[in-house]
Design an enzyme around this catalytic site. Structure first.
Site, PDB file in Angstrom:
ATOM      1  N   ARG A 121      49.012  31.066  47.779  1.00 41.15           N
ATOM      2  CA  ARG A 121      49.472  30.920  49.165  1.00 41.15           C
ATOM      3  C   ARG A 121      49.451  29.320  49.544  1.00 41.15           C
ATOM      4  O   ARG A 121      49.190  28.916  50.326  1.00 41.15           O
ATOM      5  CB  ARG A 121      48.342  31.521  50.297  1.00 41.15           C
ATOM      6  CG  ARG A 121      48.453  33.027  50.343  1.00 41.15           C
ATOM      7  CD  ARG A 121      49.837  33.804  50.582  1.00 41.15           C
ATOM      8  NE  ARG A 121      49.499  35.091  50.838  1.00 41.15           N
ATOM      9  CZ  ARG A 121      49.415  35.909  49.878  1.00 41.15           C
ATOM     10  NH1 ARG A 121      49.375  35.666  48.376  1.00 41.15           N
ATOM     11  NH2 ARG A 121      49.280  37.330  50.031  1.00 41.15           N
ATOM     12  N   GLU A 141      44.581  31.652  56.275  1.00 39.31           N
ATOM     13  CA  GLU A 141      45.999  31.348  55.488  1.00 39.31           C
ATOM     14  C   GLU A 141      47.041  31.271  56.374  1.00 39.31           C
ATOM     15  O   GLU A 141      47.911  30.474  56.101  1.00 39.31           O
ATOM     16  CB  GLU A 141      46.295  32.790  54.951  1.00 39.31           C
ATOM     17  CG  GLU A 141      47.481  32.952  54.348  1.00 39.31           C
ATOM     18  CD  GLU A 141      47.986  34.389  54.045  1.00 39.31           C
ATOM     19  OE1 GLU A 141      47.295  35.136  53.258  1.00 39.31           O
ATOM     20  OE2 GLU A 141      49.377  34.846  54.599  1.00 39.31           O
ATOM     21  N   SER A 143      47.927  38.540  57.071  1.00 37.17           N
ATOM     22  CA  SER A 143      46.558  38.054  56.794  1.00 37.17           C
ATOM     23  C   SER A 143      46.287  36.785  57.445  1.00 37.17           C
ATOM     24  O   SER A 143      46.840  35.904  57.540  1.00 37.17           O
ATOM     25  CB  SER A 143      46.288  37.981  55.289  1.00 37.17           C
ATOM     26  OG  SER A 143      46.501  39.091  54.713  1.00 37.17           O
TER      27      SER A 143
HETATM   28  N1  EPU Z   1      39.505  46.313  53.030  1.00 37.42           N
HETATM   29  C1  EPU Z   1      38.200  46.681  53.824  1.00 37.42           C
HETATM   30  N2  EPU Z   1      38.618  46.968  55.054  1.00 37.42           N
HETATM   31  C2  EPU Z   1      39.612  46.115  55.756  1.00 37.42           C
HETATM   32  C3  EPU Z   1      40.595  45.479  55.158  1.00 37.42           C
HETATM   33  C4  EPU Z   1      40.381  45.775  53.641  1.00 37.42           C
HETATM   34  O1  EPU Z   1      37.387  47.512  53.339  1.00 37.42           O
HETATM   35  O2  EPU Z   1      39.539  46.111  57.162  1.00 37.42           O
HETATM   36  C5  EPU Z   1      39.191  46.445  51.485  1.00 37.42           C
HETATM   37  C6  EPU Z   1      39.979  47.397  50.995  1.00 37.42           C
HETATM   38  O3  EPU Z   1      39.760  48.413  51.009  1.00 37.42           O
HETATM   39  C7  EPU Z   1      40.377  46.684  49.802  1.00 37.42           C
HETATM   40  C8  EPU Z   1      40.147  45.313  49.680  1.00 37.42           C
HETATM   41  O4  EPU Z   1      39.578  45.023  51.117  1.00 37.42           O
HETATM   42  O5  EPU Z   1      39.202  47.121  48.848  1.00 37.42           O
HETATM   43  C9  EPU Z   1      41.371  44.507  49.754  1.00 37.42           C
HETATM   44  O6  EPU Z   1      42.373  44.927  50.680  1.00 37.42           O
HETATM   45  P1  EPU Z   1      44.033  45.187  50.587  1.00 37.42           P
HETATM   46  O7  EPU Z   1      44.227  45.767  49.472  1.00 37.42           O
HETATM   47  O8  EPU Z   1      44.355  45.732  51.945  1.00 37.42           O
HETATM   48  O9  EPU Z   1      44.520  43.587  50.683  1.00 37.42           O
HETATM   49  P2  EPU Z   1      43.958  42.158  51.146  1.00 37.42           P
HETATM   50  O10 EPU Z   1      43.217  41.664  50.031  1.00 37.42           O
HETATM   51  O11 EPU Z   1      43.188  42.605  52.344  1.00 37.42           O
HETATM   52  C10 EPU Z   1      46.148  41.033  50.520  1.00 37.42           C
HETATM   53  C11 EPU Z   1      47.270  39.930  50.874  1.00 37.42           C
HETATM   54  C12 EPU Z   1      48.125  40.577  51.698  1.00 37.42           C
HETATM   55  C13 EPU Z   1      48.804  41.471  50.671  1.00 37.42           C
HETATM   56  C14 EPU Z   1      47.670  42.637  50.048  1.00 37.42           C
HETATM   57  C15 EPU Z   1      48.403  43.316  49.047  1.00 37.42           C
HETATM   58  C16 EPU Z   1      45.852  38.050  51.118  1.00 37.42           C
HETATM   59  C17 EPU Z   1      45.064  37.153  52.057  1.00 37.42           C
HETATM   60  N3  EPU Z   1      46.218  39.107  51.632  1.00 37.42           N
HETATM   61  O12 EPU Z   1      45.567  41.514  51.193  1.00 37.42           O
HETATM   62  O13 EPU Z   1      49.050  39.631  52.117  1.00 37.42           O
HETATM   63  O14 EPU Z   1      49.875  42.317  51.450  1.00 37.42           O
HETATM   64  O15 EPU Z   1      46.834  41.955  49.373  1.00 37.42           O
HETATM   65  O16 EPU Z   1      48.729  42.848  47.765  1.00 37.42           O
HETATM   66  O17 EPU Z   1      46.012  37.529  50.037  1.00 37.42           O
HETATM   67  C18 EPU Z   1      49.600  38.038  53.912  1.00 37.42           C
HETATM   68  O18 EPU Z   1      49.340  37.338  53.188  1.00 37.42           O
HETATM   69  O19 EPU Z   1      49.922  37.964  55.110  1.00 37.42           O
HETATM   70  C19 EPU Z   1      49.395  39.749  53.553  1.00 37.42           C
HETATM   71  C20 EPU Z   1      49.143  40.572  54.271  1.00 37.42           C
END
Ligand code: EPU
Length: 337
Positions: A164, A333, A236
């Site tokens: 990012r 972010e 995010s």
């Molecule tokens: N999780 C929780 N509780 C929550 C949210 C997440 O326990 O409320 C856990 C999930 O179960 C999982 C882990 O955290 O084990 C990661 O969650 P998720 O797969 O939803 O992805 P993320 O890391 O929260 C990132 C990106 C997103 C992107 C997704 C999918 C960043 C900051 N965010 O989210 O990007 O869509 O992966 O690849 O890197 C964005 O940048 O705006 C964005 C939405």
């Protein structure tokens, strides 16, 4: 086409739906419009380049000039044995470009389906999801130097892409306006299904095709990310923190099912900010009109009349509680203005 206005309300130009006033606003649909504008006018000290506004948090009125590159157009520029090079104007809606690529069976962008925002911002923010980042397909970024009004063309390496992050958020911040991006798309797509939930969803659909991957990504996103048109948000709010393998190892021993991801550096691991925030009990929390989304703790939302400062205050409280519980520092972010 150009459009200039003073004291404009930016509510419809930011996905948090915040009511802020910008002192001046210049919109243009061609690179040459901007070049001409810059040759005649000295810009104020404060300049903000606005894309789709889907990654911005305004904490007050903006006392400067907004440059809004609303440049349309998607076109073929070149082709070789394995790749097709497609140029898209900075103002093209990101998902329209992804849709275009998938429709013509060109690979590389399908995992990035349904991300809000414009093509220009895809290079600034190096948007990413489901194991892919915009940088994986960006060939060249074209823009205009705000001081000289001259054209600048940067190669992928020169953009210094990171998670990012890019040169446009650092050395070139406020100095260059991205006007178009050339993407290098695969004629023989290599699918990337390393993200578990995506693989399951695509397998349910049968064949692994670009179009099925796109549909699966859209379904997964729709199931947990709020639509900014219905509920103000900027995706995010924080980045997933990167820590040393030593710190990651300690946390993993301490907490059951602690999510951890590898990075390109062998001595660093990425943590899931959403999980950390969720564990601190913030999911679904609401304070006035500022809140934490009920399905994804990493997304802060505006229920209607929240101000940017209220959202920022909530973000500060979340950051503090995550630090107190896990000793991990969260970094936004979203670009705070
Ligand atoms: N999780 C929780 N509780 C929550 C949210 C997440 O326990 O409320 C856990 C999930 O179960 C999982 C882990 O955290 O084990 C990661 O969650 P998720 O797969 O939803 O992805 P993320 O890391 O929260 C990132 C990106 C997103 C992107 C997704 C999918 C960043 C900051 N965010 O989210 O990007 O869509 O992966 O690849 O890197 C964005 O940048 O705006 C964005 C939405």
């Amino acid at each position: 086409m150009i459009f200039y206005k003073e004291n404009i309300n930016l509510k419809s130009y930011n996905s948090f739906g915040l009511e802020v006033i910008a002192k001046s606003f210049f919109e243009f649909t061609e690179k040459e419009d901007l070049m001409e504008y810059l040759s005649k006018k000295a810009l104020p000290d404060k300049v903000l380049i606005l894309g789709g506004g889907s990654n911005l948090l305004f904490t007050s009125n903006f006392d400067g000039e907004i440059l809004y590159p609303n440049i349309p157009g998607i076109g073929l520029v070149n082709e070789d044995r394995n790749f097709i090079y497609i140029e898209a104007g900075a103002g093209v809606k990101w998902d329209d470009l992804v849709n275009f690529a998938v429709r013509y069976e060109l690979g590389g962008l399908e995992n990035l389906s349904s991300i809000p925002g414009n093509v220009g911002a895809s290079s600034v923010q190096n948007i990413g999801a489901y194991g892919k980042e915009a940088k994986d397909c960006i060939h060249l970024v074209k823009g205009v130097d705000i001081e000289t009004g001259r054209e600048i063309i940067l190669s992928n390496e020169e953009c210094c892409f990171g998670y990012r992050d890019s040169i446009f958020k650092n050395e070139l911040k406020g100095k260059m306006v991205v006007t178009s991006v050339i993407y290098k798309l695969e004629k023989f797509p290599e699918f990337n299904l390393e993200y578990g939930a995506l693989k399951n969803e695509v397998e349910k659909m049968g064949a692994v095709t670009l179009s099925n991957i796109r549909q699966a990504v859209i379904q997964i996103r729709d199931s947990k990310l709020p639509d900014p048109a219905k509920l103000g948000n900027a995706g995010s709010f924080f980045k997933n923190p990167v820590v040393s393998t030593e710190v990651a190892g300690k946390l993993q021993k301490q907490y059951e099912r602690f999510p951890l991801y590898e990075t390109s550096q062998p001595d660093q691991m990425k943590l899931a900010a959403g999980w950390l925030i969720d564990q601190c009990g913030w999911k679904g929390y609401r304070e006035g009109d500022a809140g934490v989304h009920k399905d994804q703790a990493l997304v802060l939302v505006n229920y209607g009349k929240a101000t940017g400062s209220e959202i920022l205050q909530l973000a500060e409280k979340i950051k503090k509680s995550v630090f107190e519980k896990f000793g991990v520092e969260l970094e936004p972010e979203v670009n705070v203005v």
